[in-house]
Write a protein that holds these residues in place. Structure first.
Motif, short mmCIF file in Angstrom:
data_model
loop_
_atom_site.label_atom_id
_atom_site.label_comp_id
_atom_site.label_asym_id
_atom_site.label_seq_id
_atom_site.Cartn_x
_atom_site.Cartn_y
_atom_site.Cartn_z
N LYS A 62 -26.98 -3.44 -104.20
CA LYS A 62 -26.04 -4.62 -103.66
C LYS A 62 -25.90 -5.13 -102.34
CE LYS A 62 -22.40 -7.73 -103.56
NZ LYS A 62 -20.40 -7.65 -103.94
N LYS A 63 -26.21 -4.38 -101.35
CA LYS A 63 -26.38 -4.44 -99.93
C LYS A 63 -28.04 -4.91 -100.23
CE LYS A 63 -25.16 -1.43 -96.98
NZ LYS A 63 -24.72 -0.85 -95.80
N ASP A 91 -19.43 8.72 -105.66
CA ASP A 91 -21.09 8.47 -105.50
C ASP A 91 -21.56 8.05 -106.14
OD1 ASP A 91 -19.65 11.24 -104.17
OD2 ASP A 91 -20.79 12.28 -105.36
N PHE A 106 -20.62 4.54 -106.89
CA PHE A 106 -20.15 3.33 -106.97
C PHE A 106 -20.74 3.01 -105.28
CE2 PHE A 106 -16.73 3.12 -109.87
CZ PHE A 106 -17.04 1.69 -110.70
N LYS A 107 -21.25 4.41 -104.53
CA LYS A 107 -21.87 4.07 -103.60
C LYS A 107 -23.68 3.36 -104.12
CE LYS A 107 -19.09 7.98 -100.87
NZ LYS A 107 -19.12 8.70 -100.61
N LYS A 115 -33.07 0.12 -98.86
CA LYS A 115 -33.68 -1.50 -97.85
C LYS A 115 -34.62 -1.16 -98.20
CE LYS A 115 -32.64 -4.94 -95.83
NZ LYS A 115 -32.46 -5.90 -96.13
N PHE A 164 -24.57 2.39 -106.81
CA PHE A 164 -24.29 0.59 -106.53
C PHE A 164 -24.35 -0.27 -105.16
CE2 PHE A 164 -23.27 1.35 -111.20
CZ PHE A 164 -23.97 0.74 -112.11
N TYR A 165 -22.94 -0.01 -104.20
CA TYR A 165 -23.14 -0.75 -103.22
C TYR A 165 -24.48 -1.00 -102.17
CZ TYR A 165 -20.60 -2.36 -98.96
OH TYR A 165 -20.69 -3.33 -97.91
N ALA A 166 -25.02 0.59 -102.25
CA ALA A 166 -26.41 -0.11 -101.15
C ALA A 166 -27.06 -0.38 -102.23
CB ALA A 166 -26.79 1.64 -101.27
N ASP A 186 -28.88 4.17 -97.90
CA ASP A 186 -28.98 2.45 -97.50
C ASP A 186 -30.06 1.99 -96.93
OD1 ASP A 186 -26.15 2.14 -98.56
OD2 ASP A 186 -25.40 1.71 -96.71
#
Length: 133
Positions: free
Chosen positions: A120-121, A111, A113-114, A86, A116-118, A82
């Motif tokens: 998106k955030k 893994d 999807f983690k 960022k 992808f989520y990072a 993350d």
């Protein structure tokens, strides 16, 4: 005087067979003409820039079958994911970072999807780099 009543037969019919043919031909005619008509008949000269101001910056995140995570050639952990994404998103202009995920076919979906989520955030776009075998 014998007056006879004339019997009128009110049995008039209209043959609608030719009417159906004509309507079908008209329908086909208007469908063909509507596809040929071009509504964009006004030609405009659009301005052209000398450089692309919103160029996409891409970062490749690799994921191997053992669960190892790499940003380029640098190994990172999921705990750092993350903050690294960022940091990369903050270096470039807003909405211009794209994350390319190069995952092994034997890697876990969770893994991926983690990642992808990072992305998106952080406000980045994420996509796959698919290489056939």
């Amino acid at each position: 005087m014998s007056l006879r009543k004339r019997l009128r037969e009110s049995h008039s019919e209209v043959d609608t067979g030719p009417l159906n043919d004509i309507l079908f031909i008209l329908l086909m005619f208007f469908l063909l003409i509507s596809t040929l008509a071009n509504p964009n008949v006004i030609k405009t000269n659009l301005p052209k820039g000398k450089s692309d101001t919103k160029m996409r910056q891409s970062v490749t995140i690799g994921l191997n079958k053992d669960g190892g995570l790499f940003m380029g050639q640098l190994p990172i952990s999921f705990a750092q994911l993350d903050s690294v994404v960022k940091y990369e998103a903050d270096k470039v202009k807003p909405d211009t970072l794209s994350i390319v995920i190069a995952a092994d076919t034997a890697s876990k979906y969770g893994d991926v999807f983690k990642i992808f989520y990072a992305a998106k955030k952080a406000g980045a776009k994420a996509g796959f780099n698919v290489t056939p075998k």
